[in-house]
Write a protein that holds these residues in place. Sequence first.
Motif, mmCIF file in Angstrom:
data_model
loop_
_atom_site.group_PDB
_atom_site.id
_atom_site.type_symbol
_atom_site.label_atom_id
_atom_site.label_comp_id
_atom_site.label_asym_id
_atom_site.label_seq_id
_atom_site.Cartn_x
_atom_site.Cartn_y
_atom_site.Cartn_z
ATOM 1 N N THR A 131 2.287 5.014 -0.622
ATOM 2 C CA THR A 131 1.677 6.338 -0.578
ATOM 3 C C THR A 131 1.731 6.975 -1.969
ATOM 4 O OG1 THR A 131 3.766 7.437 -0.052
ATOM 5 C CG2 THR A 131 2.461 6.607 1.803
ATOM 6 N N GLU A 132 1.020 8.070 -2.109
ATOM 7 C CA GLU A 132 1.023 8.784 -3.388
ATOM 8 C C GLU A 132 2.427 9.267 -3.734
ATOM 9 O OE1 GLU A 132 -0.599 10.069 -6.873
ATOM 10 O OE2 GLU A 132 -1.648 8.956 -5.285
ATOM 11 N N GLU B 166 5.265 7.902 -2.792
ATOM 12 C CA GLU B 166 6.086 6.746 -3.160
ATOM 13 C C GLU B 166 5.772 6.283 -4.581
ATOM 14 O OE1 GLU B 166 6.781 4.565 1.180
ATOM 15 O OE2 GLU B 166 4.972 4.120 -0.003
ATOM 16 N N ARG C 96 0.846 -1.202 0.000
ATOM 17 C CA ARG C 96 0.000 0.000 0.000
ATOM 18 C C ARG C 96 0.880 1.249 0.000
ATOM 19 N NH1 ARG C 96 -4.575 -0.588 4.542
ATOM 20 N NH2 ARG C 96 -5.343 1.223 3.338
#
Length: 253
Positions: A69-70, A72, A67
């Motif tokens: 992050t934006e 990443e 999951r």
Amino acid sequence: MNAPVPEATESATVDESSKTATDLHPAIRVFGMILAAIAATAVCYTTVAGIGNVYPTPPEVLSLGGRPTEAERAAASAAQRAANTGNAMVWLGVCGAILGGMLSLSNGLLQRAGSKAAISAVAGILAGTGLGALAGNLAVSYHASVSTTLIGATSNAEHQFMMMHGMTWGLIGVGVGLGCGISRRPIDAKQVILMIIVAGAMGGVAGGLYPIIVGVAVPLVNTATPVAPAGVARAIWMGLASLLIAIGVGRAS
């Protein structure tokens, strides 16, 4: 008293016949260029395969968790694009150098250009390398732009990727045409421009036809990538461009 006139006419006739005697038949020139294109395609394919990935998958991509992050995802996407750009520039720069060198040299030899054949080969290598690297950079950028634009609207995707490949091989064709154009004795500016236009146009046509031909010959292959995947698709991608450029140059010489 008019004796000098026929002598001059006879001399001009001899000069003209000796000039045309050194010219090869157009069909022979085209056939010779086709053979050169086949050899150049084989060298391009094996060389690119031997080089492989100069820029491997970035660690930002490999380290993505389940999951991310934006931020990443954005970093991974940018890193992957940079790697793709570097690889495409190397591979297409190499292809441009090989096609530019081999086709320019072959055209010079078929034109019986003497030492100018070697000069044209060097010019073809330099122009092909530079324009091939530029084509690789632009192709990856264009692919990224088109992929974003066509999300949810894929009806125009095939035409966009035909344009991408047409741009790629059109630029490389310009480099080949420049090398082939200066192989004449003496160098003719009009002929150089003609060769650039013909080779660039034929390269553009080949790139545009590539997705269509591969879609029929190898329908499961993804033709949307800036560089064709290894195998039959890449052989067609390289071979079609090399062949059409060579035929165009042979006909225009």
